[in-house]
Design an enzyme around this catalytic site. Sequence first.
Site, PDB file in Angstrom:
ATOM      1  N   GLY A  70      39.325  46.988  66.239  1.00  0.00           N
ATOM      2  CA  GLY A  70      40.412  47.893  66.599  1.00  0.00           C
ATOM      3  C   GLY A  70      40.023  48.825  67.738  1.00  0.00           C
ATOM      4  N   THR A  71      38.793  49.283  67.730  1.00  0.00           N
ATOM      5  CA  THR A  71      38.340  50.203  68.774  1.00  0.00           C
ATOM      6  C   THR A  71      38.421  49.546  70.147  1.00  0.00           C
ATOM      7  OG1 THR A  71      36.924  51.478  67.304  1.00  0.00           O
ATOM      8  CG2 THR A  71      36.341  51.495  69.633  1.00  0.00           C
ATOM      9  N   ASN A 145      45.512  58.037  60.433  1.00  0.00           N
ATOM     10  CA  ASN A 145      44.515  57.518  59.500  1.00  0.00           C
ATOM     11  C   ASN A 145      43.923  58.588  58.583  1.00  0.00           C
ATOM     12  OD1 ASN A 145      43.125  58.503  61.874  1.00  0.00           O
ATOM     13  ND2 ASN A 145      41.261  57.637  60.982  1.00  0.00           N
ATOM     14  N   GLN A 175      46.231  51.235  60.760  1.00  0.00           N
ATOM     15  CA  GLN A 175      46.504  51.582  59.356  1.00  0.00           C
ATOM     16  C   GLN A 175      47.898  51.130  58.909  1.00  0.00           C
ATOM     17  OE1 GLN A 175      44.261  52.532  57.359  1.00  0.00           O
ATOM     18  NE2 GLN A 175      42.665  53.367  58.712  1.00  0.00           N
ATOM     19  N   SER A 194      43.372  45.716  63.311  1.00  0.00           N
ATOM     20  CA  SER A 194      41.987  45.428  62.948  1.00  0.00           C
ATOM     21  C   SER A 194      41.957  44.566  61.697  1.00  0.00           C
ATOM     22  CB  SER A 194      41.257  46.743  62.694  1.00  0.00           C
ATOM     23  OG  SER A 194      40.026  46.494  62.093  1.00  0.00           O
ATOM     24  N   HIS A 196      39.421  44.121  59.352  1.00  0.00           N
ATOM     25  CA  HIS A 196      38.735  44.532  58.116  1.00  0.00           C
ATOM     26  C   HIS A 196      39.484  45.584  57.307  1.00  0.00           C
ATOM     27  CE1 HIS A 196      36.673  48.451  59.200  1.00  0.00           C
ATOM     28  NE2 HIS A 196      37.106  48.058  60.374  1.00  0.00           N
ATOM     29  N   THR A 232      32.781  34.163  74.423  1.00  0.00           N
ATOM     30  CA  THR A 232      33.102  33.083  73.479  1.00  0.00           C
ATOM     31  C   THR A 232      33.765  33.673  72.245  1.00  0.00           C
ATOM     32  OG1 THR A 232      31.270  31.799  74.307  1.00  0.00           O
ATOM     33  CG2 THR A 232      32.108  31.194  72.137  1.00  0.00           C
ATOM     34  N   CYS A 317      28.978  68.029  56.076  1.00  0.00           N
ATOM     35  CA  CYS A 317      28.155  69.176  55.739  1.00  0.00           C
ATOM     36  C   CYS A 317      27.361  69.643  56.958  1.00  0.00           C
ATOM     37  CB  CYS A 317      27.214  68.834  54.608  1.00  0.00           C
ATOM     38  SG  CYS A 317      26.986  70.177  53.434  1.00  0.00           S
TER      39      CYS A 317
END
Lengths: 372, 383
Positions: A70-71, A145, A175, A194, A196, A232, A317
């Site tokens: 996706g990126t 997202n 998303q 995307s 995944h 490829t 954090c």
Amino acid sequence: MIYLDNAATTRPDGDAFLRAAQFCNENFYNPSARYSGGFAVHTKLDGARESILRWIADPAAFDLVFTAGGTEADNQAVFSGARRGNAVTTAGEHSAVERSFTELKNRGVEPRFAPLHADGSVDAEKLLSLVDEKTSFVSVVHVNNETGAVNDIFAIAKAVKQKNPRAVFHSDGVQAFGKLPVRLTQEIDLYSVSAHKIGGLKGTGALFKRRQLALPPLIFGGGQENTLRSGTENVLGILDFSYAAERQFSALAENYARVKGLRAMFWEKLDKSLFTLLSPQDGSPYILTVSAEGARGEVLQRMLFDAGVAVGTGSACSSKNRFSRILRACGHSESVLDGVLRVSFSRETAEEEVSAAAELFNGIAKKYKSRV
Amino acid sequence: MEKVIILRYAEIHLKGKNRGYFERMLSMNLEKSLKGLRHELHRTSGRWLVEKFEEGREGEIAGRVSKVFGVHSYSVGLLTGSELDEIYAAAKLVAPQSGSFKVETHRGYKKYPLTSPEISAAIGGRLLAGNPNLKVDVHAPDSVVYIDVREHGSALVFGEFGAGAGGMPVGSAGKGLLMISGGIDSPVAGYMMAKRGLTVELLHFHSYPYTNDGAKEKVVTLSKLLSPYTQVTRLTTVSVTRIQEEIHAKCANELNVTLLRRFMFRIAERLARERGYQCLITGESLGQVASQTMEGMTSSNAVVTLPVLRPLVGFDKDEIIERAKAIGTYETSILPYEDCCTVFLPEFPATKPKLSFVEEEEGKLDVEKLVCEAMQTAETIAF
């Protein structure tokens, strides 16, 4: 492990993977090879392309360019589309679009960011006011997202085109794809997805492209993907993507309704004295973002993981980038931003898992607040 | 003719009757540092020679041995026969292509037919004749060609000196336990004590789930970066989560850090005694943060009897950073993982905690039980 971090990635669809792996095991040829073995792989790829295309677009009007995720699809859209003047996007974009827009500055294109409503959706009016005759590119995320807010990209695209018909319109649909009912209209020039996020493999994505739109490539080389994306082809990832999409889309409406119920139930069961809702009620049913105000989301996330629930968070954090850029743009206070947890569902999420997770949420937030 | 690396000691030569002990230590450490690389290590009159290594790997070997404490300097040179022609052939390879130079000869083999100045003159003259771009300058030459005529008909020819790490061989001065936080200072503190010959092992405190695995991973990386110098092989991690929660729940907020440090010192001392370490090492620098004041250090020292070494106590932050950069730990140290989550940090920590107040507040806790529980969480990672 109760897995509720499906907006980050999903468990790979085992059947899809086996089917794809079996084909690749027997047909390892380079799809560009000019003997029949290579041609067979090429044909198989085109079959996968068409099958994915059909789920949300008219194959006569749209092309599909496979990318390494996706990126990359977002980068391709931004850098191929935003070539002059200014480019307009929202403050609620995934980093793949946001960082690319920031880079545009170095390439002589002025990036413009439209503000968000509190639920994470873009203020469409303000976005339109940023579009002018010099705008070459507009990008609006379909589903935010971090909050699940849905932007009406079709109406926005139409309005953009009325104001400037030459502006290229892109939407990051990562998303939304396979989760929301989507049909690409002629106003949408580019749409990134995307694999995944719907049971496919990491490292595979695609960019839907309106046929008439001419784009320069981002990656040069052997001229694969109609010269738009050389290299490829990732045959395994692409075939797996098409099989995973088949499974995902074949029950899209039922899953949508069921997951919507799960999301409502999860929120219903959360202790409202501990959690506040950051997601809009009418957002994507697959994402629910809450804040345990006053607690540290990242710490809760680790406690929850150790207790058997994996969820996402909007805070870290660490002192750098402690708060989510997007949720900050929604206007939340720092103590709300600190306590953010993102729960994201998939078609596999079971009702028992959701209620068990809600119990753990309540218990762990209570425990945290008693200790810190 | 063979490429060799010549290593010279640092301070060991000052040692009288213990010299053999220091030399054995250094020899062992050199061998350790060269593990995995084919080589032979020989000691000859006051120095070591690394020989018989694979061609082209002298840079890698020099890089490793230059980090071994006790090595004062090193040179990559050529080992050849002691005939003048052989020496000249080597000198030609070592000599610069242009500029001023001189030849300096040391004649360990006193029966050699020529004296040192004669050898220098002979070789220098031939070098000069063979390369019109060279000129001799015996007072301030751009480069020096060193010749060392040894017994048994061999000679060493070398040019530049590289700086070694200096100090004393690790292991020659006992064993210490370094409290390593993941910040900039503690790796430097460990480096400095290892430099004085201490074997340093590492102890890291974490407060999972308030801190993340990234913080631990970072300390592992730091330990590995330090190990060429300290030859560290073990890192122990201990969770202080329960202790932080208890302090937070029961004691005066401004003492959170002061009290936590007392627990850390107790745990460190207990571990040190179990494992035979003779001292504790910290990266504290006087006045750097609220807990590193005189009062803060007094309060920590009050709970232990082992000596606490603070090699950075008189250093400015800039000086510490400079050293961290030189050792190569700085870039890792500044990665944004917190060693102690800020959730427990008081807004206004006590800078001058009175020992009596600290002890009174600590009295609200079951110290022994908390220390024992924490000891149970100890995990040791060996590299």
